[in-house]
Structures are given as structure tokens and as C-alpha cells.
Write a protein that holds these residues in place. Sequence first.
Motif, PDB file in Angstrom:
ATOM      1  N   LEU B 114      21.243  20.703  65.331  1.00  0.00           N
ATOM      2  CA  LEU B 114      22.580  20.741  65.903  1.00  0.00           C
ATOM      3  C   LEU B 114      22.431  20.346  67.374  1.00  0.00           C
ATOM      4  O   LEU B 114      21.693  20.993  68.119  1.00  0.00           O
ATOM      5  N   PRO B 119      26.439  26.971  68.130  1.00  0.00           N
ATOM      6  CA  PRO B 119      26.320  27.398  66.733  1.00  0.00           C
ATOM      7  C   PRO B 119      27.299  28.517  66.362  1.00  0.00           C
ATOM      8  O   PRO B 119      27.626  28.685  65.193  1.00  0.00           O
ATOM      9  N   LEU B 126      26.478  27.609  59.039  1.00  0.00           N
ATOM     10  CA  LEU B 126      25.046  27.701  59.312  1.00  0.00           C
ATOM     11  C   LEU B 126      24.422  28.802  58.456  1.00  0.00           C
ATOM     12  O   LEU B 126      23.289  28.681  58.002  1.00  0.00           O
ATOM     13  N   GLY B 138      18.269  23.784  67.235  1.00  0.00           N
ATOM     14  CA  GLY B 138      19.316  23.425  68.184  1.00  0.00           C
ATOM     15  C   GLY B 138      18.699  22.609  69.300  1.00  0.00           C
ATOM     16  O   GLY B 138      17.534  22.812  69.656  1.00  0.00           O
ATOM     17  N   SER B 141      21.994  23.236  72.501  1.00  0.00           N
ATOM     18  CA  SER B 141      23.060  23.985  71.815  1.00  0.00           C
ATOM     19  C   SER B 141      22.994  25.437  72.248  1.00  0.00           C
ATOM     20  O   SER B 141      22.792  25.716  73.419  1.00  0.00           O
TER      21      SER B 141
END
Lengths: 317, 328
Positions: B114, B119, B126, B138, B141
Amino acid sequence: MNKKINISDLFRAYGTIFAGIIIVIVFSILRPDAFFTMGNLINITRQISLLVIIALGATLVMCVDEFDLSIGALASLGGVVAAKLAVAGVPILLCFIIPVIICFLIGLINGWIVTRFKVLSFITTLAMSTILGGFTFWFTGGATVFQNIPKAFIIVGSKSILAIPLLSIIMVILTFVFWFIMRHTAFGRKLYAIGGNESASQVSGIHVKKYKNLAFALCAALAALTGVLMASRLGSAHPTGGDGLFLQSYAAVFLGRTVFKEGVPNIWGTFVGAAILGILANGLTILQVPTFMQDLLTGCIIILAVIIQKMGRGDSK
Amino acid sequence: MKIIKGGQIMKKVFALVLALTLMLSLAACSNSAAPADSSAGKSGTDTATEAAKKISILTPYLSSVTTNQMVETMKASMETKGMVVTVVDTKGDFGQLASRIEDVVSSKADAIVLVSADPNQVKTQLQAAFDASIPVFGCDSGFIEGMMVNATSDNYAMGEMMAKYLFEDLMGGKGTVIALTHRPHPGVVKRSEAFDKLLKEYPNIKLITEQHIEVPGPIENSRKVMENLILSNASKDSITAVWSAWDEPAIGATQALQDAGRSEVIVTGVDGNSQAVEMINQDTNLKATAAQNFEGMVEIVVNEMTKMFAGEEITKGEQYAPATIIKK
């Protein structure tokens, strides 16, 4: 009746559905393991649910030959209001209902401005969209609402009954309800009459302003419901979360107009339109097709569907 | 006549079938890396006996220069390691992002990355990936329980570093400042919070206004915002500085200030994107930026992922790639 005529009529009437079936077949051949599975079918119904619900509203407004460009902003507003209420500890049912009522009233204002002052709906709702966008940013401080959202709030957006997501169930119920309203009630027939010929409807005694206002209000309420359901699905509400649904919903309605030979906005057509868009996005992602190619293809398919339908009808309107 | 038309229609049906099949097949082939479970998906590297790992990189912000750079570097780096990479961009739409994560989960990717997306905003989807044992990484993120690693800059520290440099070194502890932000972004909001906190420690620095910059189109948007702010703060020295939470609004603001001949206004950014660095070197209003170590972040993700696929233990959580100030 000649067999060839039947095929011609069939294609003229259901060309877009054929296209949808071909898309499904091609994806199924290319990735049978991941695309053509019960799990993915359920996945697709959940993914298109929000688009279908917001596009149902857009269909109503388009039936009276108007546009509502504020549906994306209404969905964003609905989502953040619901999420903020949930965080504040308001009972979950009210968190779902209050934004819908607020947006119903905003829709009435849209309709009132359009019918009372004869302002183009395009302009009115564009301005309303800007106002709502500003309000939503002020209301949230531009930040995503996700902290302290109670678990109960995300139940509708994430849970299933007998493996069928609640969102999909809500979508099917609403589609049937609005199909019934548009097809079998005086209200629905009057909306189509207004869309067909407003002056004639006025002369024949239909309260055009009232019905148009109601179409805008219902459209706004459905947009808000979409936003609320999106917040419930994501467990968060983004101040521009619903904006992306705006263009897609009209794409679904336009694609939906090509589903049946009458070529008018209609509930099942919109459902099929949204389903085709959803299946394309889902299948192309599963095929690992790059995003830009997905956009190119989706656009081409919409144009192709419209052209084929026009060819089938033998007109160029 | 209708019969003739029926024949024509049949041709059209055939044309439609052909066109759609062709389009979809072309699209499928356009992904040069075929699905890993086909024989073409086998990597030609020393792991030739194993199927190539399918990695899906998902982001809502691919049109941002820095996100784009990061995604491209990551893709290239993964491909050299024999991985099959797909990039999905949802153009700022988190509902779409949620749906695409579901698709990637149902297509059984080997890992998800991501990029530049919080998130928390796609937690439910997820969770489905975690439940399906698909590792989630991530890059720039955030981190939530269940993920493997999020490689990022310490955004709070960077926001603080730039604000401190601006307030102390460039402004001398006094004057007026405009803040350009985009708080829905997980990194930007941390920088903005650091700015807010530090501002309270400088009573002689007054915040004129904070403006939210729209994405996509941040340069154009911030340019317009700045043009308007110049009109409302027309006298020289009425604006001492512009603190921008990332580089693109700083670039737009600098362009507006240059057009208006307001060379006295200091602008700072954060990110170290190449256009901003060029402007710093050209003696424009843009004086400094904090270089985020994007390459470092990408390196962290790719290395950790490689370790994971090799069966080595990795430390779950946030990992920081350190930033530095860029000035002339």
C-alpha cells in the motif's frame, strides 16, 4: 414471425447485456480460478452495491430530464455526518437515518431552486456540490474520521447473512423497490411523463414541480445512504470519499439506457450498467491489467455500447 | 426490409463479440508479466523452479510525482528480483481502493504494498488480506496491526525539522506565515500537527491562514490559492513565509509569488522532489525542503519482502528512512 427478425429484435433490445455476458465469458476463460468463482461473484455484488444505490438516485433525476451533479458531495457529506454521529455515541440506527434525512432536505432545496427559479439543474447542483464540499471540509477539518468509530457502525458494511453481504442485500432490495415504484406506481409513470414532455405533463394536470422536487430529494437521500454505507464499509469517512462515485454513477445510468430498446433511464438498466462497470474493474484487476488500460477499456466499452445501441435503433439522436 | 436488417444486426453482433474479445485479450496481454500460475510466469532467475511472486502495489495517489517515483522505483527493483508486479491507482478514491484490495485478495497475490495511503481507511479490506495470509507492506503509508512493515519517514520529525528551520533560520523568530496542507493524507497530517505545535512556541510568528490544497492537481490549486492570498495581503512584507506540508504546493506558491514579484516571501516544502530542488538552486522564493528518503523507503520494503519470501524473520512495525534538509 421470422427467425431473423427475432434475432435482430433480441440484439436491439439486449445488446448491452450480450456485451456484459461476453465480458464475463472472456474473464472466466482467462482466469477461471480467480474470476469465475462464487467468492468473487459475491465480491462483485458487494463492490457494485454502493454504485448501484447512488446510480438509482441519478436515474430518478434523469427520468425527469434533469441532472444532479451534487450526488458525489452528498455521499461524502452523508458519510462524514454518520461517522461523526457514531463517534459521538448516537444510536447506530439514527447515525444511518439522520444523514439521509438531512440530504433529503438538501435535495428538496436543489429541486426547489431548479423548479421555482427555472435555473438549470446543471448549475444549481454544481453550486450545491461546491457548497457541500466546503461544508464537509469545515465539518471534518479536512481529516478522515476513523478514530473511535464503534464496532456496531461497521456491521452493515462488513457483515454477511448466509455468506451474502448485507450491502448486496440492501442493493437488491432497493433496486426492486425503485423498479416497482418506477414501473407500477403513478409516481413513477408521472416521472417518465415529465421526462418525456414536461409541457404536456403540465397541461395534463401533473404537478411537475412537486414531482421534480421529489426526484431530487430521493436522489439526494440515496446518495447520502451510499455515503453512510461507504463509511460503514470502510470503517472510516473521508471528506471526499463519495466524490469518485459521481462520474461512475452517470456512466452506469448512460450504459443502463442502452440496455433496453426504449433508450430511457431505467432501474434495471442502471443495475446492469453498474454491474458491467464493476465486473470490468474487478476482472481487469484480477488479470493484473495496469490501471491506465482499465480506464481506456472502460471508456471504449461505454462508447461501443452506446454506438451499437444507436445503430440497432437506426437513429442518431 | 426487416429481414435484411436482421442480417446486418447479426454482423453487428459478430463485430461486437470480436471487438470485445479483442479488447479484453489485448488488455490481458498488455500486462507483459503473465499470471504466475502459467508457465510464462516462471522467473528466469535462479529461482526458476518456483513460480514468480505476484506483488500488487496499490495507491490512490499515483499522479503525485513523489508517489509515482516511489512506485516506479519499487516496481523496477522488484522486477529485477524476478517478481511479477501490478500497479493499481484509484485516483484519490478510497471506495475504489477498498474494492481493488478485495480483488487482489481474491486473485491470491503473494504480497500487497500500500503506497501513500492510510491503512486505517481500508482496515476491513486489509483484514481480509490478513485472514487470507497475504502479507501487507506499507510504503509512506501507516501501520496497523496485522501488517508486516511500513517504511516511511518520520513525518512528525520532518514537519518539525522544516518548521524549526523556517522559524529560526529563515524568519529569525518573527513574522507572518501561511500554511498549505492536505490533512487527509496520513503523512501530511503528522507534519501539519508538528507545525501547529511548534507555532505555539513562537509568539512572534502569526499564522495568516491555513489552506487545504486539493489533490490531484496540487500545484495548480496552490498557485490559485496563493494568487488569491497575495491579493488579500497586497502590501510588501505582509507575508513573511509560506510553510508547505509537501513540495508540490510549495512549487505552486513559488510560481504565484514570482509572477506577483513578491520575492521577499520565503517558501519551504517537504519531500525533496526534483522540481523543488531545481527551484531552490535557481534562487526562487523556495528556500528549502526536507528530502524524504523515498529510495530508502523503497529499499526497506523490497529488502524486507525479499527476506520474508526467503523465509527469514523480519521485524514487524514502522521503519524509518531518515530525512535531510536541502538548501542552496
